[in-house]
Design a protein around this motif. Structure first.
Motif, PDB file in Angstrom:
ATOM      1  N   THR A 234      46.202  38.196 -13.480  1.00 23.05           N
ATOM      2  CA  THR A 234      47.205  39.076 -13.810  1.00 23.05           C
ATOM      3  C   THR A 234      47.742  39.938 -14.331  1.00 23.05           C
ATOM      4  O   THR A 234      47.493  39.259 -15.869  1.00 23.05           O
ATOM      5  CB  THR A 234      48.481  38.592 -12.685  1.00 23.05           C
ATOM      6  OG1 THR A 234      49.511  39.142 -12.735  1.00 23.05           O
ATOM      7  CG2 THR A 234      48.561  37.608 -14.153  1.00 23.05           C
TER       8      THR A 234
ATOM      9  N   ARG B 168      47.043  34.256 -16.209  1.00 17.71           N
ATOM     10  CA  ARG B 168      46.350  34.232 -15.588  1.00 17.71           C
ATOM     11  C   ARG B 168      47.103  32.938 -14.859  1.00 17.71           C
ATOM     12  O   ARG B 168      48.649  32.758 -15.510  1.00 17.71           O
ATOM     13  CB  ARG B 168      45.326  32.739 -16.341  1.00 17.71           C
ATOM     14  CG  ARG B 168      44.134  33.984 -16.635  1.00 17.71           C
ATOM     15  CD  ARG B 168      42.695  33.085 -17.604  1.00 17.71           C
ATOM     16  NE  ARG B 168      42.271  33.490 -17.682  1.00 17.71           N
ATOM     17  CZ  ARG B 168      40.507  33.558 -18.272  1.00 17.71           C
ATOM     18  NH1 ARG B 168      40.834  31.760 -18.181  1.00 17.71           N
ATOM     19  NH2 ARG B 168      39.810  33.716 -19.176  1.00 17.71           N
ATOM     20  N   VAL B 169      46.699  33.257 -13.824  1.00 17.35           N
ATOM     21  CA  VAL B 169      48.142  31.797 -12.428  1.00 17.35           C
ATOM     22  C   VAL B 169      47.578  31.506 -11.476  1.00 17.35           C
ATOM     23  O   VAL B 169      46.165  31.543 -11.316  1.00 17.35           O
ATOM     24  CB  VAL B 169      49.242  32.902 -11.822  1.00 17.35           C
ATOM     25  CG1 VAL B 169      49.993  34.021 -12.966  1.00 17.35           C
ATOM     26  CG2 VAL B 169      48.376  33.483 -11.298  1.00 17.35           C
ATOM     27  N   GLU B 170      48.022  29.808 -11.596  1.00 17.92           N
ATOM     28  CA  GLU B 170      47.183  29.441 -11.233  1.00 17.92           C
ATOM     29  C   GLU B 170      49.028  27.612 -10.662  1.00 17.92           C
ATOM     30  O   GLU B 170      49.373  28.055 -10.874  1.00 17.92           O
ATOM     31  CB  GLU B 170      46.558  28.266 -11.556  1.00 17.92           C
ATOM     32  CG  GLU B 170      46.945  27.619 -12.810  1.00 17.92           C
ATOM     33  CD  GLU B 170      45.430  26.950 -13.665  1.00 17.92           C
ATOM     34  OE1 GLU B 170      44.875  26.310 -12.568  1.00 17.92           O
ATOM     35  OE2 GLU B 170      45.908  26.500 -15.042  1.00 17.92           O
TER      36      GLU B 170
ATOM     37  N   GLN C 197      42.682  29.807  -9.998  1.00 15.60           N
ATOM     38  CA  GLN C 197      42.949  30.889 -11.042  1.00 15.60           C
ATOM     39  C   GLN C 197      43.005  32.001 -11.374  1.00 15.60           C
ATOM     40  O   GLN C 197      41.724  32.621 -10.265  1.00 15.60           O
ATOM     41  CB  GLN C 197      42.644  30.452 -12.856  1.00 15.60           C
ATOM     42  CG  GLN C 197      42.980  29.229 -13.184  1.00 15.60           C
ATOM     43  CD  GLN C 197      42.794  29.160 -14.909  1.00 15.60           C
ATOM     44  OE1 GLN C 197      41.682  29.772 -15.367  1.00 15.60           O
ATOM     45  NE2 GLN C 197      43.070  28.039 -15.450  1.00 15.60           N
TER      46      GLN C 197
ATOM     47  N   ARG D  83      55.056  32.162 -11.100  1.00 17.37           N
ATOM     48  CA  ARG D  83      54.060  31.400 -12.420  1.00 17.37           C
ATOM     49  C   ARG D  83      53.414  32.960 -13.052  1.00 17.37           C
ATOM     50  O   ARG D  83      53.720  33.192 -14.272  1.00 17.37           O
ATOM     51  CB  ARG D  83      52.831  31.227 -11.658  1.00 17.37           C
ATOM     52  CG  ARG D  83      52.678  29.936 -10.913  1.00 17.37           C
ATOM     53  CD  ARG D  83      52.989  28.849 -11.324  1.00 17.37           C
ATOM     54  NE  ARG D  83      53.375  27.833 -10.977  1.00 17.37           N
ATOM     55  CZ  ARG D  83      54.174  27.154 -10.315  1.00 17.37           C
ATOM     56  NH1 ARG D  83      55.220  27.078 -10.434  1.00 17.37           N
ATOM     57  NH2 ARG D  83      53.856  25.883 -10.060  1.00 17.37           N
ATOM     58  N   ILE D  84      54.099  34.320 -12.140  1.00 16.74           N
ATOM     59  CA  ILE D  84      53.966  35.082 -12.938  1.00 16.74           C
ATOM     60  C   ILE D  84      54.783  36.035 -13.694  1.00 16.74           C
ATOM     61  O   ILE D  84      54.038  35.752 -15.355  1.00 16.74           O
ATOM     62  CB  ILE D  84      53.458  36.542 -11.842  1.00 16.74           C
ATOM     63  CG1 ILE D  84      52.494  36.643 -10.858  1.00 16.74           C
ATOM     64  CG2 ILE D  84      53.607  37.946 -13.130  1.00 16.74           C
ATOM     65  CD1 ILE D  84      52.476  37.737 -10.109  1.00 16.74           C
TER      66      ILE D  84
ATOM     67  N   GLU E 276      56.593  33.975 -15.741  1.00 18.79           N
ATOM     68  CA  GLU E 276      56.741  32.689 -16.447  1.00 18.79           C
ATOM     69  C   GLU E 276      55.521  33.273 -17.369  1.00 18.79           C
ATOM     70  O   GLU E 276      55.521  33.206 -18.430  1.00 18.79           O
ATOM     71  CB  GLU E 276      55.800  31.194 -16.182  1.00 18.79           C
ATOM     72  CG  GLU E 276      56.811  30.494 -15.174  1.00 18.79           C
ATOM     73  CD  GLU E 276      56.578  28.820 -14.865  1.00 18.79           C
ATOM     74  OE1 GLU E 276      55.192  28.825 -15.217  1.00 18.79           O
ATOM     75  OE2 GLU E 276      56.763  28.010 -13.925  1.00 18.79           O
ATOM     76  N   ALA E 277      54.237  33.903 -16.715  1.00 15.50           N
ATOM     77  CA  ALA E 277      53.594  34.218 -17.784  1.00 15.50           C
ATOM     78  C   ALA E 277      53.589  35.885 -18.672  1.00 15.50           C
ATOM     79  O   ALA E 277      53.080  35.445 -19.975  1.00 15.50           O
ATOM     80  CB  ALA E 277      52.113  34.373 -16.654  1.00 15.50           C
TER      81      ALA E 277
ATOM     82  N   PHE F  98      50.054  27.798  -7.581  1.00 13.96           N
ATOM     83  CA  PHE F  98      50.793  28.167  -6.909  1.00 13.96           C
ATOM     84  C   PHE F  98      50.699  28.104  -5.440  1.00 13.96           C
ATOM     85  O   PHE F  98      49.057  28.494  -4.437  1.00 13.96           O
ATOM     86  CB  PHE F  98      51.280  29.589  -6.881  1.00 13.96           C
ATOM     87  CG  PHE F  98      49.751  30.620  -6.991  1.00 13.96           C
ATOM     88  CD1 PHE F  98      50.283  30.982  -5.930  1.00 13.96           C
ATOM     89  CD2 PHE F  98      49.730  30.922  -8.161  1.00 13.96           C
ATOM     90  CE1 PHE F  98      48.972  31.960  -5.283  1.00 13.96           C
ATOM     91  CE2 PHE F  98      48.742  31.475  -7.615  1.00 13.96           C
ATOM     92  CZ  PHE F  98      47.756  32.194  -6.868  1.00 13.96           C
TER      93      PHE F  98
ATOM     94  N   LEU G  91      54.549  32.040  -6.696  1.00 11.75           N
ATOM     95  CA  LEU G  91      53.535  33.093  -6.760  1.00 11.75           C
ATOM     96  C   LEU G  91      54.688  34.018  -7.978  1.00 11.75           C
ATOM     97  O   LEU G  91      54.009  34.092  -9.469  1.00 11.75           O
ATOM     98  CB  LEU G  91      53.141  33.858  -6.783  1.00 11.75           C
ATOM     99  CG  LEU G  91      52.277  35.242  -6.849  1.00 11.75           C
ATOM    100  CD1 LEU G  91      50.652  34.937  -7.860  1.00 11.75           C
ATOM    101  CD2 LEU G  91      51.176  36.036  -6.070  1.00 11.75           C
ATOM    102  N   TYR G  92      55.546  34.022  -7.764  1.00 12.89           N
ATOM    103  CA  TYR G  92      56.185  35.543  -8.915  1.00 12.89           C
ATOM    104  C   TYR G  92      56.638  34.194  -9.521  1.00 12.89           C
ATOM    105  O   TYR G  92      56.915  34.676 -10.752  1.00 12.89           O
ATOM    106  CB  TYR G  92      57.545  35.909  -7.753  1.00 12.89           C
ATOM    107  CG  TYR G  92      56.831  36.975  -6.634  1.00 12.89           C
ATOM    108  CD1 TYR G  92      55.798  37.241  -6.277  1.00 12.89           C
ATOM    109  CD2 TYR G  92      57.779  36.401  -5.437  1.00 12.89           C
ATOM    110  CE1 TYR G  92      55.464  38.153  -5.760  1.00 12.89           C
ATOM    111  CE2 TYR G  92      56.766  36.995  -4.675  1.00 12.89           C
ATOM    112  CZ  TYR G  92      56.111  38.438  -4.491  1.00 12.89           C
ATOM    113  OH  TYR G  92      55.784  39.269  -3.514  1.00 12.89           O
TER     114      TYR G  92
END
Length: 319
Positions: free
Chosen positions: A48, A58-60, A45, A71-72, A74-75, A62, A68-69
Motif C-alpha cells: 500500500t 504492508r498491511v495484513e 499481505q 492497518r493503513i 498504523e503503517a 484485516f 483495513l483503514y
C-alpha cells in the motif's frame, strides 16, 4: 409487479451491509489428491501507499474496510478517519478503481487521505443536482460522479472524489451514502444551500517515481482469479472472482442504485446479486434482501427491477 413482495418481510437486520456467507465447497473424493490449502485471510499481505506520495507499506490481518483503514493508518502513522477511500492499482482519483468488498490478491492499495477544505453555496434551480454519492463503507460520503450538463457540473469547485462533510451546517461525515443522497434530494428548490467539502490530498509536484520502495510487479501475490472478500460481520474469506454473468448483473444493479437512490455502490450491488443467487421468485428475493439489507428499506419497484436484472444476466440478455 408481483403481488405480496413484502408479504413475507422479516425483521430488518441492524447490520446495514451484512454480506451473505458463501456456500461451503463440496468435499473432494477420497481418492483425489488434496489441494494445497489457501492461505488464511488474516495472513495475506498487501502492499500500500498513500495516493499523494509515500514509501510503500504492508498491511495484513484485516477483514473489513474499517479494519483495513486502521492497518493503513498504523503503517503511515495517521488517524484512520483521515482516509477518505482507497483505489486499486492506481494513485489517481479513478472511480472505476475504487476498493469495494473484494480485493484481488494481486492488487496494490492506494489510500486517498483528506486534503484541502472548501465551502460552496449553491442555488438549487433544479430538482436534480446531478451528483452520484458513494462512501467508503464506514461513512465518509463522497462524490462518485457528476452528471454532465447538470447544475453541479457548472460549479467547477465541486469535484469527483470530494468528501461531503456538512450540508447547511449539519455534519454528515458519519452518514451513509443513501442518507446523504436523500438529504440533497430533499433540499428545497429555489433556495440556497451550503456544502462544506474536503478534497483528496493532491500528489506532490514532480514526484517521479512515486516511491523508491517495491514496484508494483514485485508486490503482487500471484493467486490467479482469487480475491479477499471483506465482510462487515465475520472474518474475511478468500473467494473466486465473480463470474462473467455475475459481473454483468452487478454492473446493472449498480446502475439501478443510481437511478432509484442517487448512489453508486459496487459492493452493495454485489451483495444484492449474491442474495438472489439461489432464489426462485421475486418474493423470496425480497425476503432475502430484508434479512440482509433491511435498513435500506428498498421500494418494491426497485426490488422487482433488480430481480429482473439478475434474471436477464442469467439468460444472457445483458451486454
Amino acid at each position: 409487479m408481483p403481488l405480496g413482495l413484502r408479504g413475507k418481510k422479516k425483521d430488518k437486520s441492524k447490520e446495514t451491509l451484512k454480506l451473505v456467507e458463501s456456500e461451503a465447497p463440496a468435499a473432494a473424493p477420497a481418492a483425489a489428491p488434496a489441494a494445497a490449502p489457501a492461505p488464511a485471510a488474516s495472513r495475506l499481505q498487501f502492499h500500500t501507499q498513500l495516493a499523494h506520495g509515500s514509501p510503500t507499506g504492508r498491511v495484513e490481518g484485516f477483514g473489513s474496510a474499517g479494519q483495513l483503514y486502521a492497518r493503513i493508518a498504523e503503517a503511515f502513522h495517521i488517524h484512520p478517519a483521515e482516509i477518505m477511500f482507497c483505489t486499486l492499482n492506481t494513485h489517481k482519483v479513478d472511480m472505476d478503481k475504487l476498493l469495494g468488498a473484494q480485493i484481488g490478491l494481486e492488487d496494490f492499495i492506494f489510500a486517498h487521505i483528506k486534503g484541502q477544505r472548501k465551502e460552496v453555496e449553491v442555488l438549487k434551480t433544479d430538482d436534480v443536482l446531478g451528483l452520484t454519492i458513494t462512501d467508503n463503507g464506514t461513512g465518509c460520503p463522497f462524490i462518485k460522479r457528476i452528471k454532465e450538463g447538470s447544475l453541479m457540473d457548472q460549479i467547477k469547485v465541486i469535484c469527483v472524489g470530494d468528501h461531503i462533510e456538512t450540508i447547511n451546517g449539519r455534519n454528515v461525515s458519519d452518514c451513509r451514502h443513501y442518507e446523504v443522497a436523500k438529504m440533497l434530494k430533499d433540499l428545497e428548490k429555489g433556495h440556497m444551500f451550503k456544502l462544506e467539502l474536503i478534497e483528496p490530498m493532491k500528489a506532490f509536484e514532480k514526484l517521479e517515481p512515486r516511491s523508491k520502495g517495491v514496484t508494483l510487479p514485485e508486490a503482487k501475490i500471484s493467486r490467479g482469479r482469487e480475491t479477499l472478500r471483506l465482510r462487515t460481520k465475520g472474518p474475511a474469506t478468500v473467494e473466486e472472482m465473480p463470474t462473467e454473468v455475475e459481473e454483468k448483473a452487478i454492473k446493472k444493479v449498480d446502475e439501478l442504485l443510481e437511478t432509484y437512490m442517487g448512489i453508486r455502490d459496487i459492493e452493495l450491488a454485489a451483495t444484492m446479486v449474491e442474495a438472489g443467487r439461489d432464489k426462485k421468485n421475486p418474493d423470496e428475493f425480497a425476503v432475502a434482501l430484508d434479512e440482509t439489507l433491511g435498513d435500506f428499506a428498498f421500494p418494491d419497484e426497485f426490488v422487482f427491477d433488480v430481480w429482473g436484472a439478475i434474471g436477464d444476466a442469467k439468460q444472457g440478455r445483458l451486454e
